[in-house]
Write a protein that holds these residues in place. Structure first.
Motif, PDB file in Angstrom:
ATOM      1  N   GLY A  64       0.820  -1.200   0.000  1.00  0.00           N
ATOM      2  CA  GLY A  64       0.000   0.000   0.000  1.00  0.00           C
ATOM      3  C   GLY A  64       0.861   1.260   0.000  1.00  0.00           C
ATOM      4  N   ILE A  65       1.904   1.247   0.822  1.00  0.00           N
ATOM      5  CA  ILE A  65       2.838   2.384   0.857  1.00  0.00           C
ATOM      6  C   ILE A  65       3.508   2.555  -0.495  1.00  0.00           C
ATOM      7  CG2 ILE A  65       4.986   3.235   1.878  1.00  0.00           C
ATOM      8  CD1 ILE A  65       4.160   1.875   4.486  1.00  0.00           C
ATOM      9  N   ALA A  66       3.927   1.439  -1.091  1.00  0.00           N
ATOM     10  CA  ALA A  66       4.600   1.489  -2.390  1.00  0.00           C
ATOM     11  C   ALA A  66       3.678   2.067  -3.469  1.00  0.00           C
ATOM     12  CB  ALA A  66       5.075   0.096  -2.796  1.00  0.00           C
ATOM     13  N   ILE A  67       2.428   1.597  -3.492  1.00  0.00           N
ATOM     14  CA  ILE A  67       1.473   2.086  -4.501  1.00  0.00           C
ATOM     15  C   ILE A  67       1.197   3.569  -4.289  1.00  0.00           C
ATOM     16  CG2 ILE A  67      -0.907   1.924  -5.309  1.00  0.00           C
ATOM     17  CD1 ILE A  67      -0.788  -1.078  -4.727  1.00  0.00           C
ATOM     18  N   ALA A  68       1.022   3.983  -3.041  1.00  0.00           N
ATOM     19  CA  ALA A  68       0.743   5.393  -2.754  1.00  0.00           C
ATOM     20  C   ALA A  68       1.930   6.270  -3.148  1.00  0.00           C
ATOM     21  CB  ALA A  68       0.415   5.565  -1.274  1.00  0.00           C
ATOM     22  N   PHE A  69       3.134   5.814  -2.836  1.00  0.00           N
ATOM     23  CA  PHE A  69       4.346   6.580  -3.182  1.00  0.00           C
ATOM     24  C   PHE A  69       4.510   6.672  -4.696  1.00  0.00           C
ATOM     25  CE2 PHE A  69       8.907   7.008  -3.984  1.00  0.00           C
ATOM     26  CZ  PHE A  69       9.217   8.103  -3.175  1.00  0.00           C
ATOM     27  N   ILE A  70       4.333   5.550  -5.382  1.00  0.00           N
ATOM     28  CA  ILE A  70       4.455   5.525  -6.845  1.00  0.00           C
ATOM     29  C   ILE A  70       3.397   6.422  -7.488  1.00  0.00           C
ATOM     30  CG2 ILE A  70       4.229   4.049  -8.892  1.00  0.00           C
ATOM     31  CD1 ILE A  70       5.360   1.755  -7.140  1.00  0.00           C
ATOM     32  N   LEU A  86       3.171   8.292   4.776  1.00  0.00           N
ATOM     33  CA  LEU A  86       2.436   7.149   4.238  1.00  0.00           C
ATOM     34  C   LEU A  86       2.451   5.959   5.196  1.00  0.00           C
ATOM     35  CD1 LEU A  86       3.596   7.232   0.483  1.00  0.00           C
ATOM     36  CD2 LEU A  86       1.324   7.793   1.370  1.00  0.00           C
ATOM     37  N   SER A  87       3.503   5.836   5.974  1.00  0.00           N
ATOM     38  CA  SER A  87       3.613   4.703   6.897  1.00  0.00           C
ATOM     39  C   SER A  87       2.756   4.870   8.152  1.00  0.00           C
ATOM     40  CB  SER A  87       5.077   4.498   7.304  1.00  0.00           C
ATOM     41  OG  SER A  87       5.554   5.620   8.026  1.00  0.00           O
ATOM     42  N   VAL A  88       2.366   6.126   8.481  1.00  0.00           N
ATOM     43  CA  VAL A  88       1.617   6.351   9.720  1.00  0.00           C
ATOM     44  C   VAL A  88       0.193   6.859   9.473  1.00  0.00           C
ATOM     45  CG1 VAL A  88       3.712   6.801  11.026  1.00  0.00           C
ATOM     46  CG2 VAL A  88       2.518   8.717   9.950  1.00  0.00           C
ATOM     47  N   ASP A  89      -0.056   7.441   8.293  1.00  0.00           N
ATOM     48  CA  ASP A  89      -1.375   8.029   8.004  1.00  0.00           C
ATOM     49  C   ASP A  89      -2.145   7.072   7.092  1.00  0.00           C
ATOM     50  OD1 ASP A  89      -3.579   9.526   7.251  1.00  0.00           O
ATOM     51  OD2 ASP A  89      -2.472  11.411   7.177  1.00  0.00           O
ATOM     52  N   ASN A  90      -2.985   6.251   7.694  1.00  0.00           N
ATOM     53  CA  ASN A  90      -3.697   5.224   6.939  1.00  0.00           C
ATOM     54  C   ASN A  90      -4.682   5.823   5.936  1.00  0.00           C
ATOM     55  OD1 ASN A  90      -4.468   2.324   6.526  1.00  0.00           O
ATOM     56  ND2 ASN A  90      -6.444   3.112   7.230  1.00  0.00           N
ATOM     57  N   ASP A  91      -5.400   6.870   6.335  1.00  0.00           N
ATOM     58  CA  ASP A  91      -6.383   7.491   5.439  1.00  0.00           C
ATOM     59  C   ASP A  91      -5.700   8.114   4.218  1.00  0.00           C
ATOM     60  OD1 ASP A  91      -8.403   6.770   7.165  1.00  0.00           O
ATOM     61  OD2 ASP A  91      -8.431   8.711   8.209  1.00  0.00           O
ATOM     62  N   PHE A  92      -4.611   8.807   4.464  1.00  0.00           N
ATOM     63  CA  PHE A  92      -3.844   9.428   3.373  1.00  0.00           C
ATOM     64  C   PHE A  92      -3.323   8.363   2.414  1.00  0.00           C
ATOM     65  CE2 PHE A  92       0.369  11.161   1.935  1.00  0.00           C
ATOM     66  CZ  PHE A  92      -0.135  12.157   1.110  1.00  0.00           C
ATOM     67  N   ARG A  93      -2.819   7.261   2.985  1.00  0.00           N
ATOM     68  CA  ARG A  93      -2.275   6.171   2.160  1.00  0.00           C
ATOM     69  C   ARG A  93      -3.374   5.523   1.329  1.00  0.00           C
ATOM     70  NH1 ARG A  93      -0.238   3.410   5.977  1.00  0.00           N
ATOM     71  NH2 ARG A  93      -1.821   1.799   6.241  1.00  0.00           N
ATOM     72  N   GLN A  94      -4.510   5.236   1.961  1.00  0.00           N
ATOM     73  CA  GLN A  94      -5.596   4.572   1.236  1.00  0.00           C
ATOM     74  C   GLN A  94      -6.160   5.452   0.117  1.00  0.00           C
ATOM     75  OE1 GLN A  94      -6.576   1.424   1.375  1.00  0.00           O
ATOM     76  NE2 GLN A  94      -4.941   1.089   2.871  1.00  0.00           N
TER      77      GLN A  94
END
Length: 330
Positions: free
Chosen positions: A6-12, A147-155
């Motif tokens: 999830g972190i990888a997809i959000a970062f990409i 991205l590692s701590v903010d679940n809503d932002f990541r999703q």
């Protein structure tokens, strides 16, 4: 458990959105300052100088003017060898250079032009990426940490990435060869009754404007009872159709880029967010900004392909997980 994929997809996804923005600005700069035309003039100037060294008295200025002048557009962005050869034979008296040698010189000049143009566009891309990163304060390290701590932002970014990937697969801009093929089909349908030989256009598949125009001109000049004036009229109409098709695709790409840019505001990426000057004095921040520039400069195609691979990997893992749960004995 940390959602690594999830972190990888959000970062990409973030890198992709910014890369698309950089690409759109670079294309605008390229068109605004006619970079292709300037590169063509520079390359053909060196080519004319090389001819003059072999053939003293050759009118290099007139050669350059005729070769780099467009038929429809005011500033030519490409030139094919047939036009170079035609202008050379028109201006040369003794013709000491054979067509084979002339083509070798032209291909060498063309390779040099392509290399120089790519190098210039790479430099512009890096400069544009640096400006955007500084203005929007995109710190790669800070982004990963959030991205590692903010679940809503990541999703939210994950959903955006999956949406981009699906839409881009469905609405991908057609390739240049597809544009040329469509124009050929339209011309064949329009003129085949009057010129049956133009049916051959349906079989032609070219990858560049120069190749498409050159092939069309050769085909038209073989038509019986067609004057030079009619050839020029057909050629102008054909090139105008090509340019219109390319312009439409560029407009679609720009619209898509602007759509992605507007979506950035949903995730808090704004121009000059309110932060103190101390923000830029941190070594870690400067390193984060530097890595962001490098990553964005990799280009939108790179990040889109990476996004596609990681989303596919996540879907595969999710499917295996569901299959494994369903296969357990009750």
């Amino acid at each position: 458990m940390i959602d690594i994929l999830g972190i990888a997809i959000a970062f990409i996804t973030t890198m992709l959105l910014f890369s698309v923005l950089v690409t759109a600005i670079v294309q605008f700069v390229q068109q605004l300052f006619a970079r292709k035309h300037l590169g063509l003039v520079n390359g053909m100037s060196k080519f004319a100088a090389a001819i003059t060294e072999i053939e003293s008295g050759f009118n290099g200025k007139k050669f350059l003017l005729q070769v780099t002048s467009g038929i429809v557009i005011k500033k030519a962005q490409y030139v094919d060898f047939d036009k170079v050869r035609e202008v050379y034979h028109l201006l040369s008296v003794d013709k000491p250079i054979t067509d084979v040698r002339l083509q070798q010189m032209f291909e060498q000049a063309e390779d040099e032009m392509r290399t120089v143009f790519k190098r210039q566009m790479d430099k512009i891309s890096i400069c544009v990426a640096a400006i955007i990163v500084l203005l929007m304060q995109l710190d790669a390290f800070a982004l990963l940490n959030r991205l590692s701590v903010d679940n809503d932002f990541r999703q939210a970014l994950v959903q955006q990435g999956q949406s981009i990937q699906q839409k881009a697969e469905i609405n991908q801009s057609p390739s240049l060869s597809a544009i040329f093929q469509k124009v050929n089909l339209d011309f064949s349908d329009k003129y085949s009754a009057l010129y049956p030989s133009l049916e051959a256009l349906k079989q032609q598949q070219k990858n560049t404007s120069a190749e498409a125009i050159s092939a069309f001109e050769q085909l038209v000049r073989q038509l019986p009872s067609v004057s030079d004036k009619q050839v020029q009229v057909l050629l102008m109409e054909y090139q105008a159709a090509l340019e219109q098709g390319i312009a439409q695709v560029q407009q679609q790409a720009t619209s898509f880029s602007l759509e992605q840019y507007r979506s950035l505001s949903k995730f808090g990426f704004q121009v000059l967010p309110k932060k103190s000057i101390d923000y830029y004095l941190s070594l870690q921040t400067l390193l984060g900004l530097f890595f962001s520039v490098i990553l964005i400069s990799l280009g939108a195609p790179f990040w889109f392909n990476t996004l596609k691979s990681v989303v596919g990997l996540k879907d595969t893992i999710a499917l295996k997980h569901e299959t494994g749960k369903g296969g357990k004995p009750g």
